[in-house]
Write an enzyme that holds these catalytic residues in place. Structure first.
Site, PDB file in Angstrom:
ATOM      1  CG  MET A  10      -1.882  -1.185   1.248  1.00 57.79           C
ATOM      2  SD  MET A  10      -2.592  -1.482   2.888  1.00 57.79           S
ATOM      3  CE  MET A  10      -1.211  -2.257   3.747  1.00 57.79           C
ATOM      4  CD  GLN A  52      -6.945   4.115   0.849  1.00 58.64           C
ATOM      5  OE1 GLN A  52      -6.723   4.669  -0.239  1.00 58.64           O
ATOM      6  NE2 GLN A  52      -5.979   3.830   1.696  1.00 58.64           N
ATOM      7  CB  THR A  83       0.001   2.042   4.762  1.00 56.40           C
ATOM      8  OG1 THR A  83      -0.974   3.074   4.603  1.00 56.40           O
ATOM      9  CG2 THR A  83      -0.670   0.874   5.449  1.00 56.40           C
ATOM     10  CG  ASN A  84       2.086   7.408   7.582  1.00 59.98           C
ATOM     11  OD1 ASN A  84       2.319   7.979   8.639  1.00 59.98           O
ATOM     12  ND2 ASN A  84       3.057   6.991   6.781  1.00 59.98           N
ATOM     13  CB  THR A  85      -3.709   6.159   4.498  1.00 61.10           C
ATOM     14  OG1 THR A  85      -3.097   7.332   3.955  1.00 61.10           O
ATOM     15  CG2 THR A  85      -5.214   6.236   4.303  1.00 61.10           C
ATOM     16  CB  CYS A 196       2.062   9.562   2.742  1.00 59.69           C
ATOM     17  SG  CYS A 196       1.637   8.402   1.424  1.00 59.69           S
ATOM     18  CD  GLU A 198       3.094   5.275  -1.016  1.00 61.07           C
ATOM     19  OE1 GLU A 198       2.757   4.080  -1.124  1.00 61.07           O
ATOM     20  OE2 GLU A 198       2.565   6.060  -0.207  1.00 61.07           O
TER      21      GLU A 198
END
Length: 229
Positions: A10, A52, A83-85, A196, A198
């Protein structure tokens, strides 16, 4: 060393960064040919991203909880959600396992506090910047969070989903992120969280007038410390 379980995919670009950093850090700490003992499961980001957009966080939580349970069955002795989200569904993941869950926001907050800061800017997906799960958890540690304005949030989010998660690194987007970071610093952010996984592919400390907190690296370093304890 305890075996670290990684819930990845992700996106896979950021998961590759997790794997690289984890093993690089293990070699730096232990020397020689040492690697980190780990198990990785890669979920399909297209499925997660669709959930999401639909706002179906319950289904997303079930998907990642199943992945976590699978990692535990495979021998993981502590688990990271890469992943943060998707820490939005961390409670569902924690409830599915009997081994420690290494929470990214807690690790990041500890690093911010250790630096003596009380107010930080946050860059991430729109979900991370606008929902309460990240800011509330930081606030519980005594850290206040500032986010970009509406235009800034849209820009940061779009670069993540339209470029970074697709492996595209654009100089124009780097310049735009620098402007957003400078705006946050101008509003009183003493540091900036790259919230995030990325984002670290695009910007780093050299792009910011205030200290940068790379949530990916912080998460990895904290997990390895726990694995070696």
């Amino acid at each position: 060393m305890r075996t670290i379980g990684l819930i990845g995919g992700m996106s896979w670009e950021s998961s590759a960064e997790y794997y690289r950093l984890l093993n690089q850090e293990a070699r730096d700490r232990l020397g020689g040919h040492h690697c980190a003992r780990s198990v990785l499961v890669t979920v399909d980001f297209a499925e997660v991203e669709a959930l999401q957009r639909a706002g179906d966080w319950t289904a997303a939580g079930r998907l990642l909880a199943d992945a976590a349970a699978g990692l535990q069955r495979a021998g993981a002795e502590l688990i990271l959600l890469c992943t943060n989200t998707m820490h939005r569904v961390a409670p569902a993941v924690e409830a599915a396992i009997d081994v420690p869950f290494v929470h990214l926001v807690d690790a990041t907050a500890e690093r911010v506090i250790a630096a003596g800061l009380t107010t930080v800017g946050l860059l991430g997906t729109r979900y991370t910047m606008e929902m309460d799960f990240y800011r509330d958890r930081m606030r519980a540690h005594g850290v206040e969070v500032l986010v970009p304005d509406e235009a800034g949030r849209e820009l940061v989010h779009d670069v993540i989903y339209q470029e970074l998660t697709l492996g595209r690194i654009e100089d124009g987007s780097r310049a735009a992120y620098r402007r957003v970071i400078a705006e946050l610093a101008g509003r009183g952010a003493q540091g900036v969280i790259l919230g995030c996984t990325e984002i670290t592919l695009l910007v780093g400390p050299a792009d910011s007038p205030v200290p940068v907190f790379d949530s990916t690296r912080i998460h990895v370093e904290h997990a390895l410390t726990l694995a070696l304890a």
